[in-house]
Structure formats: structure tokens, C-alpha cells
Design a protein around this motif. Structure first.
Motif, PDB file in Angstrom:
ATOM      1  N   LEU A 137     -14.704   7.863  -3.188  1.00 62.12           N
ATOM      2  CA  LEU A 137     -13.684   7.740  -2.914  1.00 62.12           C
ATOM      3  C   LEU A 137     -12.576   8.553  -2.224  1.00 62.12           C
ATOM      4  N   ARG A 178       0.666  -1.259   0.054  1.00 61.56           N
ATOM      5  CA  ARG A 178      -0.428  -0.072   0.269  1.00 61.56           C
ATOM      6  C   ARG A 178       1.081   1.286  -0.127  1.00 61.56           C
ATOM      7  N   THR A 205     -12.380   0.380  -6.770  1.00 59.41           N
ATOM      8  CA  THR A 205     -12.341   0.236  -5.065  1.00 59.41           C
ATOM      9  C   THR A 205     -10.756  -0.247  -4.903  1.00 59.41           C
ATOM     10  N   ARG A 206     -10.750  -1.478  -4.981  1.00 64.58           N
ATOM     11  CA  ARG A 206      -9.414  -2.063  -4.484  1.00 64.58           C
ATOM     12  C   ARG A 206      -8.359  -0.942  -4.618  1.00 64.58           C
ATOM     13  N   GLU A 226      -8.834   2.003  -2.561  1.00 60.77           N
ATOM     14  CA  GLU A 226      -8.567   1.465  -0.378  1.00 60.77           C
ATOM     15  C   GLU A 226      -7.401   0.567  -0.149  1.00 60.77           C
ATOM     16  N   GLU A 227      -6.936  -0.625  -1.051  1.00 61.80           N
ATOM     17  CA  GLU A 227      -5.931  -0.948  -0.515  1.00 61.80           C
ATOM     18  C   GLU A 227      -4.732  -1.094  -1.151  1.00 61.80           C
TER      19      GLU A 227
END
Length: 296
Positions: free
Chosen positions: A154, A2, A117-118, A121-122
Motif C-alpha cells: 500500500l 477521504r 486496505t480500506r 485506499e478509501e
């Protein structure tokens, strides 16, 4: 992996909002080889596919940060993009100078929303990059509104190519790319419906510069990055508004490796704009778009 930034935004001199990272550590490029070859001929650039190490070294020497990205155009090109995960890992390795943006193919529907989204967020990407002509879609089409709404939720900006397309130039049929998808007016619908979504219109939007100026002046959530053109070739209307109505909306951006920061900055110094707006264009406006609060 990340991404977490270690950039000292108070110490750097500028943020380049438009830098291409188009080949991953496995050697897979973002575009088919014929598109790469055509772009080299069109832009007459040097190294077309620099590594993250090369990019980071350059911007570290210049005391700048750089936003790096690729484009996922798998449906239009029938070619998978270079790895976003690799891009993020490379930015994390050089997190003192590099900022990763993600990309998804809007034409993959719900999968694009899940993947965006991945990535945010990830993986920790700071924005999303789109190229309507290369990806073959009309961004104003209502079918894509759920994706834009999710990106707004987001809390990251969306960067859209606008204007003339160097990719595909000189190829038969322009490589199948349709210029009308890069008309900035197609982004006005999104900006109106999603006022919390920060939209960056990439490049001086030739031949639609007046439209781009109008949108950026009218919509508080819309910005213009100045990549892809040497400042000496900027449309006159863009230069005229740079010192007043667009002073807080313009972002330093090069399109590296297609245009180097040194050449861009040399030409920018010659533009007839007010000295007091230059720091905002080079860094201050970018920090606002990226949601960075300077310590000073």
C-alpha cells in the motif's frame, strides 16, 4: 470522507510524528477508563483526551503539522477503539495541520488486512500505527507477515511502539501488557524481509536503545521517532549518534498530550548535537518517511 492534505510543507517549521487522538466525536475513548486513569497518574499530564479541534489549534499556532492516530487493541482489551473514520474526518476538517494514520488489530487475521486496505485506499490514511504490548502480539511472528506485506504494498509507513510502556504502568500486572513485545529487535525481522516497508520505531527504546540504534543504522527502511521522553532524558547513545549515523533517521515526535511540543522543543534545544542536523530531525526526515517532496 477521504483525507487529502492541504499542508504547506515548505512553510511549516516541523512535523510532529506522534500525537494521540483517543476520543471520537461520540465520546468513545480508545482505552477502558481504568487504563486512562492509570496513564494520567503515570504521565502526570494535563488534558488526557484532547479533541481534534484542540490539537489542530495548538499545532496551527506553532506552525507545525501533526500525525494523529489511535490504536485498535480490541482483542487484548475487549474494548473497541475510537472511530478511525471519525479520526480521518477530523483530520480532513483540519487538513492544513493534521495527518491521519490508521490502525488495525493484527490479531483479527484476514480482517485486519481488509481493514488496513480500506483505511489506506478509501479513507486516505498516510500510515498505520501499532502497539505490540497494548495489542498483545509479537510482531516478528510469521502469522502477521501478510499484514506487513500488504502495508508495504500500500506504500505507507508502519509506526510501532517500542520500549517502556506508560500504558498499564502501576496497574496490577501492568494491565496485562507484556514489555517483551515492545523490544525493537522484533521489528528487525520485518525490516529485513520487507525492505520497501518504512518502519518507524516509536520512542527512545529504553531499555533496548542500543538495539534500536543498531537496527536504524543497519536497515535503510527503519527510523526512530523521539516521542514520549523529554530530550533531556534521552539515552546517551541516542544523543551521541544523532549528529552522525542517525542524523537522517530521527524524527521529531512528542507523544502529545502526554508531552507538549513546547516542553520537548525547549529540552531539544539544549542537546549537544550539531546545528546542521536539527532541521532534518524537526522536518526533513519526516517528509522523507511520509513521501513528501518539498517544492523548494
Amino acid at each position: 470522507m477521504r483525507y487529502k492534505s492541504a499542508i504547506d510543507f515548505d512553510a511549516i517549521e516541523a512535523v510532529d510524528m506522534h500525537v494521540h487522538y483517543e476520543i471520537d466525536q461520540c465520546g468513545h475513548a480508545s482505552l477502558p477508563q481504568d487504563y486512562i486513569d492509570a496513564s494520567v497518574a503515570y504521565f502526570k499530564s494535563g488534558e488526557r483526551l484532547p479533541s481534534a479541534d484542540t490539537i489542530a489549534e495548538l499545532y496551527r499556532e506553532l506552525n507545525m503539522a501533526a500525525v494523529i492516530f489511535t490504536v485498535d487493541a480490541r482483542t487484548q482489551l475487549g474494548h473497541l477503539p475510537n472511530s478511525i473514520d471519525d479520526l480521518v474526518a477530523s483530520a480532513a476538517k483540519h487538513n492544513d495541520v493534521l495527518i491521519p494514520f490508521g490502525s488495525v488489530d493484527p490479531r483479527t487475521g484476514e480482517a485486519a488486512i481488509i481493514e488496513a486496505t480500506r483505511q489506506v485506499e478509501e479513507l486516505g490514511v498516510w500510515g498505520m500505527k501499532f502497539h505490540p504490548s497494548l495489542q498483545g502480539f509479537d510482531p516478528s511472528d510469521p502469522q502477521y507477515l501478510p499484514l506487513w506485506r500488504k502495508i508495504s504494498e500500500l506504500g505507507v509507513p508502519a509506526l510501532f511502539h517500542t520500549g517502556q510502556n506508560g500504558i498499564g504502568a502501576g496497574m496490577a500486572g501492568g494491565g496485562g501488557l507484556k514489555l517483551r513485545y515492545s523490544n525493537p529487535l522484533l521489528l528487525d525481522d520485518i525490516a529485513a524481509e520487507l525492505p520497501d516497508l518504512k518502519i518507524i520505531m516509536a520512542h527512545p527504546s529504553v531499555p533496548w536503545q542500543d538495539e534500536a540504534n543498531s537496527i536504524a543504522i543497519h536497515k535503510p527502511n527503519v527510523y526512530i521517532d523521539l516521542s514520549g521522553w523529554s530530550p533531556k532524558y534521552f539515552p546517551e547513545s541516542l544523543v551521541r549518534f544523532a549528529s552522525n549515523m542517525l542524523a537522517g533517521k530521527l524524527l521529531f515526535a512528542t507523544d502529545y498530550p502526554l508531552l507538549t511540543p513546547e516542553k520537548w522543543l525547549g529540552a531539544f534545544a539544549e542537546l549537544p548535537i550539531k546545528d546542521e542536523v536539527r532541521p532534518g530531525i524537526l522536518k526533513g526526515n519526516a517528509l522523507k518517511v511520509l513521501g513528501v517532496t518539498p517544492k523548494a
